[in-house]
Design a protein around this motif. Structure first.
Motif, PDB file in Angstrom:
ATOM      1  N   ASP A   2      -6.074  12.322  -5.099  1.00 15.91           N
ATOM      2  CA  ASP A   2      -5.393  13.543  -4.656  1.00 15.91           C
ATOM      3  C   ASP A   2      -4.826  13.419  -3.249  1.00 15.91           C
ATOM      4  O   ASP A   2      -4.145  14.313  -2.759  1.00 15.91           O
ATOM      5  N   GLU A   3      -5.148  12.310  -2.627  1.00 21.78           N
ATOM      6  CA  GLU A   3      -4.744  12.152  -1.245  1.00 21.78           C
ATOM      7  C   GLU A   3      -3.221  12.159  -1.111  1.00 21.78           C
ATOM      8  O   GLU A   3      -2.516  11.583  -1.946  1.00 21.78           O
ATOM      9  N   LYS A   4      -2.738  12.751  -0.047  1.00 24.78           N
ATOM     10  CA  LYS A   4      -1.289  12.893   0.128  1.00 24.78           C
ATOM     11  C   LYS A   4      -0.676  11.824   1.016  1.00 24.78           C
ATOM     12  O   LYS A   4       0.543  11.767   1.172  1.00 24.78           O
ATOM     13  N   LEU A   5      -1.522  10.993   1.616  1.00 27.20           N
ATOM     14  CA  LEU A   5      -1.012   9.912   2.472  1.00 27.20           C
ATOM     15  C   LEU A   5      -1.860   8.685   2.179  1.00 27.20           C
ATOM     16  O   LEU A   5      -2.732   8.305   2.959  1.00 27.20           O
ATOM     17  N   LYS A   6      -1.595   8.060   1.052  1.00 31.95           N
ATOM     18  CA  LYS A   6      -2.464   6.970   0.618  1.00 31.95           C
ATOM     19  C   LYS A   6      -2.395   5.762   1.544  1.00 31.95           C
ATOM     20  O   LYS A   6      -1.305   5.327   1.902  1.00 31.95           O
ATOM     21  N   TYR A   7      -3.575   5.259   1.889  1.00 34.13           N
ATOM     22  CA  TYR A   7      -3.710   4.064   2.749  1.00 34.13           C
ATOM     23  C   TYR A   7      -3.049   4.242   4.119  1.00 34.13           C
ATOM     24  O   TYR A   7      -2.509   3.293   4.687  1.00 34.13           O
ATOM     25  N   LEU A   8      -3.089   5.473   4.618  1.00 32.42           N
ATOM     26  CA  LEU A   8      -2.424   5.775   5.893  1.00 32.42           C
ATOM     27  C   LEU A   8      -2.818   4.818   7.024  1.00 32.42           C
ATOM     28  O   LEU A   8      -1.943   4.282   7.709  1.00 32.42           O
ATOM     29  N   ILE A  21       3.497   6.515   0.658  1.00 34.23           N
ATOM     30  CA  ILE A  21       4.198   6.610   1.938  1.00 34.23           C
ATOM     31  C   ILE A  21       5.581   5.974   1.879  1.00 34.23           C
ATOM     32  O   ILE A  21       6.468   6.329   2.651  1.00 34.23           O
ATOM     33  N   HIS A  22       5.835   5.083   0.924  1.00 31.96           N
ATOM     34  CA  HIS A  22       7.202   4.515   0.841  1.00 31.96           C
ATOM     35  C   HIS A  22       8.241   5.581   0.476  1.00 31.96           C
ATOM     36  O   HIS A  22       9.428   5.354   0.649  1.00 31.96           O
ATOM     37  N   GLY A  23       7.765   6.720  -0.023  1.00 33.22           N
ATOM     38  CA  GLY A  23       8.673   7.837  -0.305  1.00 33.22           C
ATOM     39  C   GLY A  23       8.832   8.778   0.879  1.00 33.22           C
ATOM     40  O   GLY A  23       9.426   9.850   0.758  1.00 33.22           O
ATOM     41  N   LEU A  52       0.822  -1.222   0.000  1.00 32.51           N
ATOM     42  CA  LEU A  52       0.000   0.000   0.000  1.00 32.51           C
ATOM     43  C   LEU A  52       0.853   1.268   0.000  1.00 32.51           C
ATOM     44  O   LEU A  52       0.426   2.307  -0.493  1.00 32.51           O
ATOM     45  N   GLY A  53       2.076   1.173   0.529  1.00 28.56           N
ATOM     46  CA  GLY A  53       2.955   2.339   0.582  1.00 28.56           C
ATOM     47  C   GLY A  53       3.472   2.722  -0.788  1.00 28.56           C
ATOM     48  O   GLY A  53       3.966   3.839  -1.002  1.00 28.56           O
ATOM     49  N   ALA A  54       3.407   1.764  -1.731  1.00 28.30           N
ATOM     50  CA  ALA A  54       3.868   2.042  -3.089  1.00 28.30           C
ATOM     51  C   ALA A  54       2.682   2.127  -4.040  1.00 28.30           C
ATOM     52  O   ALA A  54       2.830   2.534  -5.188  1.00 28.30           O
ATOM     53  N   ASN A  55       1.491   1.716  -3.536  1.00 26.22           N
ATOM     54  CA  ASN A  55       0.274   1.715  -4.332  1.00 26.22           C
ATOM     55  C   ASN A  55       0.475   0.974  -5.653  1.00 26.22           C
ATOM     56  O   ASN A  55       0.096   1.456  -6.708  1.00 26.22           O
ATOM     57  N   ARG A  56       1.133  -0.168  -5.564  1.00 27.78           N
ATOM     58  CA  ARG A  56       1.432  -0.923  -6.771  1.00 27.78           C
ATOM     59  C   ARG A  56       1.471  -2.405  -6.430  1.00 27.78           C
ATOM     60  O   ARG A  56       2.203  -2.814  -5.542  1.00 27.78           O
ATOM     61  N   SER A  57       0.708  -3.211  -7.145  1.00 30.12           N
ATOM     62  CA  SER A  57       0.667  -4.607  -6.743  1.00 30.12           C
ATOM     63  C   SER A  57       1.912  -5.359  -7.199  1.00 30.12           C
ATOM     64  O   SER A  57       2.597  -4.958  -8.132  1.00 30.12           O
ATOM     65  N   GLY A  58       2.190  -6.436  -6.524  1.00 29.25           N
ATOM     66  CA  GLY A  58       3.345  -7.267  -6.852  1.00 29.25           C
ATOM     67  C   GLY A  58       4.383  -7.257  -5.748  1.00 29.25           C
ATOM     68  O   GLY A  58       4.944  -8.296  -5.399  1.00 29.25           O
ATOM     69  N   VAL A  59       4.622  -6.084  -5.166  1.00 27.44           N
ATOM     70  CA  VAL A  59       5.651  -5.986  -4.132  1.00 27.44           C
ATOM     71  C   VAL A  59       5.193  -6.710  -2.856  1.00 27.44           C
ATOM     72  O   VAL A  59       6.010  -7.105  -2.023  1.00 27.44           O
ATOM     73  N   ASP A  60       3.885  -6.961  -2.764  1.00 24.33           N
ATOM     74  CA  ASP A  60       3.376  -7.761  -1.646  1.00 24.33           C
ATOM     75  C   ASP A  60       3.804  -9.226  -1.772  1.00 24.33           C
ATOM     76  O   ASP A  60       3.712  -9.984  -0.812  1.00 24.33           O
TER      77      ASP A  60
END
Ligand code: ARG
Ligand code: MN
Ligand code: MN
Length: 304
Positions: free
Chosen positions: A67-73, A143-145, A19-27
């Motif tokens: 537009d959220e600045k803290l996705k999946y916080l 959030i990974h950034g 969720l911190g990268a908002n990209r599937s696969g890294v899970d």
């Protein structure tokens, strides 16, 4: 102090967080790293590895506002809180925590957990990025950034307060190695904080040995131990293609190994994490295999 030099017990902790990268696969990173035989590799070196399994992640989060600045916080806070507890618990048993991700937001949980036991921690952040955004500077909302900024005490309170707001890193004892993609807000932050960033320019100019000499001096000065945060995108994407945010012109396979071997030789390592391996983007499992090869060098494999 428990280090790789005096502890033979490693606790492997998987964190399938994407969720911190908002990209599937890294899970699927922990699975790929495990199936590349990390446990057997470390046991051959004389360690006893106990696998604590994966921390449960609820992947089915509501799709967030673009537009959220803290996705999946909320879920990221929950998972990192659990991770910090587990890392602290394993360390409390005298074991060496080795965390496998998952995206780089898990560094928050890992390091907050270590800080429960180690007061002054030096950190080597091996990465193409510097991960010092906050909700005010990020352009992606990922959030990974932001994880390194959080660990220095900057960012959203629900992240900085994990494991206690007083538990944070001293910027003088943090180094970043391999940086080549730094956002405008991050440049300012790094300068203000006085963080030593060894960019690819420095590695090209001085060589990895000189870079590591200065890095080790900084992370050792006045500290009680060193943590390695190994983001596989620090390596060149030709050699580690399975990452979500690849950046050309990275650290070579050999330079990476030298850094790990040299760090092992130095000693004082108290914990480590391997992040951002994404098997869905990988080529023949090369990136997970590189991750395990690097772990081999980090824990004492030698060419001769
Ligand atoms: N751990 C990582 N791979 N971080 C990539 C961060 C990329 C970019 N700087 C951002 O904040 O979105
Ligand atoms: Mn990173
Ligand atoms: Mn990165």
């Amino acid at each position: 102090m428990i280090t790789t030099k005096n502890s033979n017990d490693i606790s492997l902790i998987g964190v399938p967080l994407q969720l911190g990268a908002n990209r599937s696969g890294v899970d699927m990173g922990p699975t790929a790293i495990r199936s590349s035989n990390i446990q057997a590799r470390l046991e051959t070196l004389g360690f006893h590895v106990s696998d604590c399994g994966d921390i449960e992640v609820n992947r089915l989060q509501d799709r967030c506002d673009p537009d959220e600045k803290l996705k999946y916080l909320a879920e990221i806070v929950r998972v990192n809180t659990k991770l910090a507890e587990m890392v602290a618990q394993e360390m409390g048993k005298g074991r060496f925590p080795l965390v496998i991700g998952g995206d780089h937001s898990i560094a928050i949980g890992t390091i907050k957990g270590i800080l429960q036991h180690v007061n002054k921690l030096g950190v080597i952040w091996f990465d193409a990025h510097t991960d010092v955004n906050t909700e005010f500077t990020t352009t992606s909302g990922h959030i990974h950034g932001m994880s390194l900024a959080v660990l220095l005490g900057h960012g959203h309170a629900s992240l900085t307060s994990i494991g206690g707001a007083d538990k944070k890193l001293d910027p003088r004892n943090v180094v970043i190695i391999g940086a080549r993609s730094i956002d405008p807000g991050e440049r300012l932050f790094l300068k203000e904080q006085g963080i030593r960033v060894f960019t690819m320019y420095d590695i090209d100019k001085y060589g990895m040995k000189a870079v590591m000499d200065e890095a080790l001096e900084r992370v050792s000065a006045g500290t009680d131990g060193i943590h390695l945060s190994l983001d596989l995108d620090g390596m060149d994407p030709r050699e580690a293609p399975g990452v979500g945010t690849p950046v050309e012109g990275g650290i070579t396979y050999r330079e990476s190994h030298f850094a790990m071997e040299y760090l092992h030789e130095h000693g004082a390592l108290v914990s480590a994490e391997i992040v951002e391996v994404n098997p869905m983007l990988d080529v023949n499992n090369r990136t997970a295999k590189s991750a395990v090869d690097l772990a081999g060098s980090l824990f004492g494999e030698r060419i001769l």
